[in-house]
Design a protein around this motif. Structure first.
Motif, PDB file in Angstrom:
ATOM      1  N   ILE A   2      79.150  53.089  18.161  1.00 29.36           N
ATOM      2  CA  ILE A   2      78.181  53.807  17.339  1.00 29.36           C
ATOM      3  C   ILE A   2      77.938  55.194  17.949  1.00 29.36           C
ATOM      4  N   ASP A   3      77.808  56.192  17.090  1.00 30.96           N
ATOM      5  CA  ASP A   3      77.429  57.526  17.554  1.00 30.96           C
ATOM      6  C   ASP A   3      75.902  57.577  17.597  1.00 30.96           C
ATOM      7  N   PHE A   4      75.350  57.390  18.785  1.00 33.55           N
ATOM      8  CA  PHE A   4      73.901  57.363  18.948  1.00 33.55           C
ATOM      9  C   PHE A   4      73.286  58.760  19.003  1.00 33.55           C
ATOM     10  N   THR A   5      74.119  59.815  18.939  1.00 36.56           N
ATOM     11  CA  THR A   5      73.565  61.169  19.024  1.00 36.56           C
ATOM     12  C   THR A   5      72.982  61.643  17.693  1.00 36.56           C
ATOM     13  N   THR A   6      73.190  60.874  16.631  1.00 37.52           N
ATOM     14  CA  THR A   6      72.531  61.140  15.348  1.00 37.52           C
ATOM     15  C   THR A   6      71.766  59.870  14.980  1.00 37.52           C
ATOM     16  N   ASP A   8      72.058  58.588  11.862  1.00 40.34           N
ATOM     17  CA  ASP A   8      72.711  58.101  10.642  1.00 40.34           C
ATOM     18  C   ASP A   8      72.985  56.599  10.661  1.00 40.34           C
ATOM     19  N   TYR A   9      73.329  56.050  11.819  1.00 41.01           N
ATOM     20  CA  TYR A   9      73.639  54.622  11.936  1.00 41.01           C
ATOM     21  C   TYR A   9      72.454  53.742  11.552  1.00 41.01           C
ATOM     22  N   SER A  37      67.847  69.173  20.695  1.00 43.15           N
ATOM     23  CA  SER A  37      68.885  68.130  20.654  1.00 43.15           C
ATOM     24  C   SER A  37      68.320  66.718  20.778  1.00 43.15           C
ATOM     25  N   ILE A  39      67.557  62.787  20.591  1.00 41.79           N
ATOM     26  CA  ILE A  39      68.332  61.547  20.463  1.00 41.79           C
ATOM     27  C   ILE A  39      67.343  60.387  20.488  1.00 41.79           C
ATOM     28  N   ALA A 114      71.747  63.769  26.291  1.00 45.30           N
ATOM     29  CA  ALA A 114      72.812  62.784  26.547  1.00 45.30           C
ATOM     30  C   ALA A 114      73.065  62.563  28.043  1.00 45.30           C
ATOM     31  N   TYR A 119      69.061  57.752  27.881  1.00 45.78           N
ATOM     32  CA  TYR A 119      70.267  57.650  27.055  1.00 45.78           C
ATOM     33  C   TYR A 119      71.366  56.913  27.811  1.00 45.78           C
ATOM     34  N   ILE A 123      73.223  53.423  26.643  1.00 50.96           N
ATOM     35  CA  ILE A 123      74.668  53.298  26.428  1.00 50.96           C
ATOM     36  C   ILE A 123      75.242  52.176  27.302  1.00 50.96           C
TER      37      ILE A 123
END
Length: 170
Positions: A2-6, A8-9, A37, A39, A114, A119, A123
């Motif tokens: 998963i792209d956790f930087t947005t 959208d998920y 930025s 997160i 990040a 973060y 991860i």
């Protein structure tokens, strides 16, 4: 992965994630923090949250005073409480407020989001959960319901001496 930087998920996640997405979007929280930025970190993104878990938003803070003012001014409608801290010798600013049913914590530190420990821990925990499976996840949640914080819960199940440091090695 998963792209956790947005965020959208969250749209296709569990009910709590979808509700978090709905509120974060409706109130334009990430839009208001875009220059820092933001997160979403913590337990909600990796589905090990419990009742009362907050939305942890980590941000890159370039200037301590400007970030503190941004939080105070931008989120005053939510009666935000802002405080300055020092964590491992680094300045940080933390703002807390309630966004409908969610407690929210916005954390700013003078490093890219990040690269912040919140973060990096998330991860590592996500990777461990993927590897260990659903039963392990249920054990983590059970420990959290007993009042054990996330990193110590992982530490207990994985036999880590210093979970906050050791999780960063995963």
């Amino acid at each position: 992965m998963i792209d956790f930087t947005t965020i959208d998920y969250l749209k296709t996640g569990n009910k709590k994630q979808q509700r978090a997405y709905e509120l974060l979007t409706a109130y334009r929280i990430f839009e208001k923090l875009k220059d820092h930025s933001p997160i979403l970190a913590g337990t909600i993104p990796i589905e090990i949250d419990i009742e009362g878990s907050d939305l942890d938003i980590i941000c890159e803070m370039k200037c301590h005073m400007e970030f503190e003012s941004l939080l105070t001014d931008t989120f005053s409608e939510f009666n935000i409480k802002v405080e300055s801290l020092e964590i491992n010798g680094d300045e940080a600013v933390v703002g807390n407020f309630i966004l409908e049913e969610f407690p929210v914590e916005i954390f700013g530190q003078n490093k890219p989001a990040a690269k912040q420990n919140a973060y990096r821990h998330m991860i590592a925990e996500y990777s461990i959960l993927q590897e260990k499976g659903e039963n392990f996840k249920k054990k983590i949640i059970a420990l959290k319901k007993q009042g054990i914080k996330t990193e110590p819960a992982f530490g207990l199940l994985l036999g880590l001496k210093n979970p906050y440091e050791d999780l960063l090695k995963f």
